[in-house]
Design an enzyme around this catalytic site. Structure first.
Site, PDB file in Angstrom:
ATOM      1  N   GLU A 161      -0.164  -8.641   4.535  1.00 51.34           N
ATOM      2  CA  GLU A 161       0.237  -8.871   5.929  1.00 51.34           C
ATOM      3  C   GLU A 161      -0.971  -9.031   6.848  1.00 51.34           C
ATOM      4  O   GLU A 161      -0.839  -9.481   7.982  1.00 51.34           O
ATOM      5  CB  GLU A 161       1.122  -7.712   6.420  1.00 51.34           C
ATOM      6  CG  GLU A 161       0.393  -6.476   6.889  1.00 51.34           C
ATOM      7  CD  GLU A 161      -0.157  -5.559   5.798  1.00 51.34           C
ATOM      8  OE1 GLU A 161      -0.587  -4.428   6.141  1.00 51.34           O
ATOM      9  OE2 GLU A 161      -0.170  -5.936   4.623  1.00 51.34           O
ATOM     10  N   CYS A 167       0.831  -1.198   0.000  1.00 48.99           N
ATOM     11  CA  CYS A 167       0.000   0.000   0.000  1.00 48.99           C
ATOM     12  C   CYS A 167       0.872   1.257   0.000  1.00 48.99           C
ATOM     13  O   CYS A 167       1.533   1.543  -0.988  1.00 48.99           O
ATOM     14  CB  CYS A 167      -0.987  -0.044   1.157  1.00 48.99           C
ATOM     15  SG  CYS A 167      -2.363   1.115   0.978  1.00 48.99           S
ATOM     16  N   HIS A 186      -3.077  -5.678   1.109  1.00 51.17           N
ATOM     17  CA  HIS A 186      -2.432  -5.857   2.415  1.00 51.17           C
ATOM     18  C   HIS A 186      -2.239  -7.347   2.717  1.00 51.17           C
ATOM     19  O   HIS A 186      -2.990  -7.944   3.488  1.00 51.17           O
ATOM     20  CB  HIS A 186      -3.252  -5.188   3.516  1.00 51.17           C
ATOM     21  CG  HIS A 186      -3.113  -3.715   3.525  1.00 51.17           C
ATOM     22  ND1 HIS A 186      -2.065  -3.077   4.151  1.00 51.17           N
ATOM     23  CD2 HIS A 186      -3.858  -2.743   2.949  1.00 51.17           C
ATOM     24  CE1 HIS A 186      -2.191  -1.766   3.991  1.00 51.17           C
ATOM     25  NE2 HIS A 186      -3.269  -1.543   3.257  1.00 51.17           N
TER      26      HIS A 186
END
Length: 164
Positions: A137, A5, A135
């Site tokens: 993660e 991002c 994202h």
């Protein structure tokens, strides 16, 4: 190095993706700019692995489809046709936004920011640096109980295995 991002924005502004080195940007450099619809987008997207040349994607297969949360207002990847052709030829287009059938698309329902060629993530020439909008993660058991999908790209496990 991995930039997700806003981290992707930093990597692209520095030139680390797609060039693999810090450069002085000019009007010919790719960029991430305002979403095509002119507003912030937040939701779950689907991406297909277009190249697993990167050590970050060593456990993924080309064609694998993953879900990832997004939340951004400036995620539209734009670049010259020549650069995009070069990225594709070099295997630097890592991931693309896809529809329910797994096809890369410009349809705003699936490509939340209107990226060229549905590009969601790119790498440096050697693949060791990756930038992507989703994202990856944000994974964990039970996080997305109401939204089906495979969220676990194993990016970080892949990187640890490669870089240690």
């Amino acid at each position: 190095m991995c930039g997700l991002c806003n981290g992707f924005q930093a990597l692209i502004k520095l030139g680390l993706v797609p060039y693999g080195k810090i450069i002085e940007p000019d009007e010919n450099c790719p960029t991430l700019t305002n979403n095509a619809i002119g507003c912030h987008r937040s939701g779950i997207i689907r991406v297909r692995v277009a190249s697993n040349k990167s050590p970050w994607l060593r456990f993924a297969q080309v064609g694998d489809i993953y879900s990832a949360p997004i939340s951004h207002g400036e995620g539209r990847f734009i670049a010259s046709e020549e650069l995009i052709d070069e990225l594709a030829a070099n295997g630097q287009i890592a991931t693309q936004y896809v529809d329910f059938d797994g096809n890369a698309t410009g349809d705003i329902r699936f490509n939340p920011n209107g990226c060229m060629y549905a590009i969601e993530g790119i790498t440096s020439p050697d693949g060791r640096i990756i930038g992507k909008m989703g994202h990856a993660e944000r994974v964990g058991k039970g996080l997305y109980k109401n939204v089906e999908g495979n969220y676990f790209m194993r990016m970080f496990e892949s990187a640890v295995q490669y870089f240690k």
